[in-house]
Scaffold this motif. Sequence first.
Motif, PDB file in Angstrom:
ATOM      1  N   UNK A   9       0.816  -1.210   0.000  1.00 13.56           N
ATOM      2  CA  UNK A   9       0.000   0.000   0.000  1.00 13.56           C
ATOM      3  C   UNK A   9       0.854   1.267   0.000  1.00 13.56           C
ATOM      4  N   UNK A  10       2.150   1.109   0.242  1.00 10.17           N
ATOM      5  CA  UNK A  10       3.063   2.256   0.213  1.00 10.17           C
ATOM      6  C   UNK A  10       3.602   2.487  -1.190  1.00 10.17           C
ATOM      7  N   UNK A  11       3.956   1.404  -1.882  1.00 11.06           N
ATOM      8  CA  UNK A  11       4.643   1.506  -3.167  1.00 11.06           C
ATOM      9  C   UNK A  11       3.858   2.267  -4.237  1.00 11.06           C
ATOM     10  N   UNK A  21       3.689   7.964  -8.554  1.00  7.97           N
ATOM     11  CA  UNK A  21       3.048   9.252  -8.847  1.00  7.97           C
ATOM     12  C   UNK A  21       4.062  10.374  -8.651  1.00  7.97           C
ATOM     13  N   UNK A  22       4.486  11.035  -9.749  1.00 12.71           N
ATOM     14  CA  UNK A  22       5.486  12.110  -9.623  1.00 12.71           C
ATOM     15  C   UNK A  22       5.040  13.167  -8.622  1.00 12.71           C
ATOM     16  N   UNK A  57       7.128  12.038  -3.063  1.00 13.90           N
ATOM     17  CA  UNK A  57       7.992  12.645  -2.066  1.00 13.90           C
ATOM     18  C   UNK A  57       7.414  12.565  -0.655  1.00 13.90           C
ATOM     19  N   UNK A  58       6.138  12.212  -0.542  1.00 12.62           N
ATOM     20  CA  UNK A  58       5.541  12.082   0.789  1.00 12.62           C
ATOM     21  C   UNK A  58       5.785  10.696   1.368  1.00 12.62           C
ATOM     22  N   UNK A  59       6.451   9.821   0.627  1.00 12.52           N
ATOM     23  CA  UNK A  59       6.608   8.423   1.039  1.00 12.52           C
ATOM     24  C   UNK A  59       7.113   8.251   2.468  1.00 12.52           C
ATOM     25  N   UNK A  60       8.180   8.968   2.899  1.00  9.42           N
ATOM     26  CA  UNK A  60       8.659   8.743   4.275  1.00  9.42           C
ATOM     27  C   UNK A  60       7.615   9.052   5.332  1.00  9.42           C
ATOM     28  N   UNK A  61       6.890  10.152   5.165  1.00 11.24           N
ATOM     29  CA  UNK A  61       5.895  10.543   6.161  1.00 11.24           C
ATOM     30  C   UNK A  61       4.712   9.578   6.137  1.00 11.24           C
ATOM     31  N   UNK A  62       4.223   9.259   4.937  1.00  9.53           N
ATOM     32  CA  UNK A  62       3.093   8.333   4.809  1.00  9.53           C
ATOM     33  C   UNK A  62       3.472   6.940   5.305  1.00  9.53           C
TER      34      UNK A  62
END
Length: 237
Positions: free
Chosen positions: A187-189, A194-195, A199-204
């Motif tokens: 669910x993270x990948x 999405x360009x 960039x929100x990946x670490x926080x999410x």
Amino acid sequence: MFSAAITAFGQVFSPLLRGVLLKSVALAIGLLIVMAIGLNAALQHLATLPYPWLDTLVAILGGLGLVFGALYLTPAASSLVAGLFLDDVAEAVEKESYPNDPLGRPQPLGRSILASIRFFGVVLAVNLGALFLLLVPGVNIIIFYVANAYLLSREYFELAAMRYRTPEEARALRQAHAVQVFLAGLLIVPVLFIPFLNLITPVYGTALMVHLHRRLAPVPGAGMGQGPLIEGRKVSA
């Protein structure tokens, strides 16, 4: 699982995490720029052609390649960022979603930096390997998806769990719930595809794993009031 993902995604853009999100995005962009400059310099150094028009063509193709390659470099950049902002994200989520439970212990800065650097190297190697498989249609996307689901879920879950447990206990907990943790990684990948949103990946990812960790293994002292944990015991704030 899906409810935890929806909750985490909503918290990313809420005032709760807005400040750390901006810092995380700025750092990730800066890291990607540095990596792109380094790759571009290496390309120009290696590709010295006798005809100017060929140099121009190589430069254009190299630029397009860097833009496309940013998709593969973002997981590595985000893994390095995660260790620096995990505790800020985790503490905010814990206070908001679990106000009656004890707060986790922030990780020592040195341990966080070393863990982030080590994981950065592993993720970078895996994604560069997937990048070289572009000539095999479909396979590289599958490898990219599965590898990052495993690596990112492992990283974020263990970092979230180590706020309450030793590194060994966090690793054992992840292994005991390997399927659930991996499914959360799936669910993270999608965010990585999405360009700009990637960039929100670490926080999410961190917020999601904080929720997952709480659901899989309630922390000691949960429901007994808020306060920091010291060697497994709750103390009054």
